[in-house]
Design an enzyme around this catalytic site. Structure first.
Site, PDB file in Angstrom:
ATOM      1  CE  LYS A  42      -5.351  -7.532  -2.144  1.00 50.97           C
ATOM      2  NZ  LYS A  42      -6.042  -7.438  -1.106  1.00 50.97           N
TER       3      LYS A  42
ATOM      4  CE  LYS B  96      -4.778  -1.385   1.551  1.00 53.93           C
ATOM      5  NZ  LYS B  96      -5.565  -1.570   1.839  1.00 53.93           N
TER       6      LYS B  96
ATOM      7  CE  LYS C   4     -13.319  -3.280   0.124  1.00 63.80           C
ATOM      8  NZ  LYS C   4     -11.582  -3.039   0.577  1.00 63.80           N
TER       9      LYS C   4
HETATM   10  N1  AQP Z   1      -8.779 -11.382  -4.223  1.00 65.74           N
HETATM   11  C1  AQP Z   1      -8.520 -11.459  -3.184  1.00 65.74           C
HETATM   12  N2  AQP Z   1      -9.035 -12.528  -3.310  1.00 65.74           N
HETATM   13  C2  AQP Z   1      -9.217 -13.714  -1.851  1.00 65.74           C
HETATM   14  N3  AQP Z   1      -9.783 -12.865  -0.736  1.00 65.74           N
HETATM   15  C3  AQP Z   1      -9.289 -11.605  -0.646  1.00 65.74           C
HETATM   16  N4  AQP Z   1      -9.533 -10.108  -0.021  1.00 65.74           N
HETATM   17  C4  AQP Z   1      -9.339  -9.488  -0.485  1.00 65.74           C
HETATM   18  N5  AQP Z   1      -8.717  -8.915  -1.140  1.00 65.74           N
HETATM   19  C5  AQP Z   1      -8.557 -11.048  -1.755  1.00 65.74           C
HETATM   20  C6  AQP Z   1     -10.111 -10.319   1.296  1.00 65.74           C
HETATM   21  O1  AQP Z   1     -11.477 -10.060   2.085  1.00 65.74           O
HETATM   22  C7  AQP Z   1     -11.597  -9.750   3.000  1.00 65.74           C
HETATM   23  C8  AQP Z   1     -11.459  -7.956   3.098  1.00 65.74           C
HETATM   24  O2  AQP Z   1     -10.507  -7.143   2.466  1.00 65.74           O
HETATM   25  P1  AQP Z   1     -10.007  -5.702   3.332  1.00 65.74           P
HETATM   26  O3  AQP Z   1     -11.784  -5.070   2.632  1.00 65.74           O
HETATM   27  O4  AQP Z   1     -10.320  -5.746   4.966  1.00 65.74           O
HETATM   28  O5  AQP Z   1      -8.710  -5.321   3.094  1.00 65.74           O
HETATM   29  P2  AQP Z   1      -8.165  -5.782   1.989  1.00 65.74           P
HETATM   30  O6  AQP Z   1      -7.666  -7.263   2.080  1.00 65.74           O
HETATM   31  O7  AQP Z   1      -7.362  -4.727   1.258  1.00 65.74           O
HETATM   32  O8  AQP Z   1      -9.546  -6.227   0.566  1.00 65.74           O
HETATM   33  P3  AQP Z   1      -9.468  -4.957  -1.115  1.00 65.74           P
HETATM   34  O9  AQP Z   1      -9.882  -5.130  -2.079  1.00 65.74           O
HETATM   35  O10 AQP Z   1      -7.851  -5.198  -1.715  1.00 65.74           O
HETATM   36  O11 AQP Z   1      -9.295  -2.944  -0.522  1.00 65.74           O
HETATM   37  P4  AQP Z   1      -8.306  -2.674  -0.581  1.00 65.74           P
HETATM   38  O12 AQP Z   1      -8.516  -2.157  -2.199  1.00 65.74           O
HETATM   39  O13 AQP Z   1      -9.450  -1.403   0.085  1.00 65.74           O
HETATM   40  O14 AQP Z   1      -7.037  -1.901  -0.477  1.00 65.74           O
HETATM   41  C9  AQP Z   1      -9.959  -9.594   3.634  1.00 65.74           C
HETATM   42  O15 AQP Z   1     -10.507 -11.045   4.500  1.00 65.74           O
HETATM   43  C10 AQP Z   1      -9.006 -10.282   2.894  1.00 65.74           C
HETATM   44  O16 AQP Z   1      -8.077 -11.564   2.569  1.00 65.74           O
END
Ligand code: AQP
Length: 341
Positions: A206, A124, A209
């Site tokens: 990965k 990040k 969102k």
């Molecule tokens: N690509 C992925 N595949 C499987 N699991 C995923 N998770 C996130 N992306 C994937 C799981 O979703 C949950 C929520 O995560 P979060 O919102 O707390 O943060 P994150 O992991 O940082 O998710 P994003 O989508 O990548 O959000 P942003 O873009 O805001 O950083 C977690 O259980 C994560 O493992």
């Protein structure tokens, strides 16, 4: 149960399940497969808490109006995915002040060196080089607080969050080592078929969102949008369907999606496409996603018709969470020597 690391010592009736998702974008297929759909299935647990991690999402700049909207939307999505707000505790992190209160204490029991090793911080920081704030750095401490406040045993998360659950255990062990058994040590719960879902446009990364729209499928996408996005998903110049994440990340990602949604081993899914082209694989992946998301979207749209009711649910559930959280926080305050009046 299809699970890799369910704590053997924990009887289901003693289980406390906690997980959270940030309302930092439109919830993706990755969030759904990796986390959200695994939130169900703990009916015998003592408590199940599912949090909208709005405070966590502030580590990246958010549009305030959009953040409010997405927070309510994520709560509705939890319910639409089958989490009954009477049996589960569905709430916003910022509505339960104990999270930030415990976070300060745990900051004082976490080392800079530990936080420096966190992969998500490195990723990040690279992604948001103009805003490497202290909150991004201490994110795992707030997450540890989220989990430890409820004496959580089980944390259903995607594989990318495993490192954060591990540091949470380290912090808890350190604290317990000094003050006695204050915190339960949580275990991540990662289903075998809940693999990491990769970006559609850059399949070596990965799916996230907060990335550009074409890189992910959202839980809220229409069938046409899903078909269009999957059709455009990056694959490779061969035409052989086989599971080989290193050399064929795009094709392997599509196979993983089918495997997760159809609950079949990925090799079995790949074998089913023998002799077929990438078009057939893409069509199958798109239809599997549409089949999964259509009923959820219907329930979600119905819930959003009554925002007052949703707000009332969130308020009541936040009070339930706060009552549980206070028990741990009081104990922690006492142990570390804060004056009790
Ligand atoms: N690509 C992925 N595949 C499987 N699991 C995923 N998770 C996130 N992306 C994937 C799981 O979703 C949950 C929520 O995560 P979060 O919102 O707390 O943060 P994150 O992991 O940082 O998710 P994003 O989508 O990548 O959000 P942003 O873009 O805001 O950083 C977690 O259980 C994560 O493992």
């Amino acid at each position: 149960m299809d699970q890799q690391n369910q704590p053997a010592a924990v009887q289901e009736k003693q289980q406390v399940v906690f997980s959270a998702i940030q309302p930092s974008g439109s919830i993706t297929l990755g969030n759904y497969i990796g986390a959200l759909r695994n939130f169900s299935g703990f009916e015998d647990a003592k408590a199940r808490l599912y949090c909208v991690a709005d405070l966590h999402s502030l580590t990246v700049r958010q549009d305030p109006a959009l953040l409010r909207k997405r927070s309510l939307s994520l709560a509705a999505l939890y319910i639409a995915c089958g989490l009954d707000p009477k049996e589960n505790i569905i709430y916003c992190q910022s509505h339960v002040p104990c999270h930030t209160e415990l976070s300060w204490i745990l900051n004082c029991f976490t080392y800079m060196g530990e936080l420096n090793r966190m992969t998500q911080f490195k990723d990040k920081s690279a992604k948001h080089a103009d805003n490497i704030n202290a909150g991004l750095f201490t994110y795992p401490v707030l997450m540890a607080s989220d989990i430890l406040l409820y004496q959580t045993t089980t944390v259903p998360v995607g594989i990318d969050q495993k490192q954060h659950v591990e540091i949470c255990r380290d912090i808890a062990q350190r604290f317990n080592g000094i003050y006695g058994e204050v915190f339960t040590l949580p275990e991540p719960y990662i289903r075998k078929t809940s693999a990491k879902i990769q970006s559609l446009s850059e399949p070596t990364k990965k799916m996230s969102k907060s990335d550009p729209e074409e890189s992910f499928v959202s839980v809220f996408d229409t069938p046409d949008a899903i078909r269009r996005k999957i059709r455009r998903a990056v694959t490779d110049s061969e035409n052989e369907i086989r599971y080989d994440p290193e050399n064929k990340p795009g094709v392997s990602n599509l196979l993983t999606i089918c495997s997760a949604l159809e609950n079949k081993p990925v090799e079995e899914v790949a074998a089913g496409f023998a002799g077929l082209g990438y078009g057939a694989l893409k069509d199958a992946a798109a239809e599997a996603i549409i089949k999964e998301f259509t009923p959820i979207q219907e329930k979600y749209n119905a819930l959003l018709q009554n925002k007052d009711e949703l707000s009332a649910i969130l308020q009541e559930n936040a009070s339930r969470a706060q009552a549980l959280a206070m028990k741990t926080l009081r104990k922690v305050y006492k142990k570390v020597g804060l004056l009790q009046l």
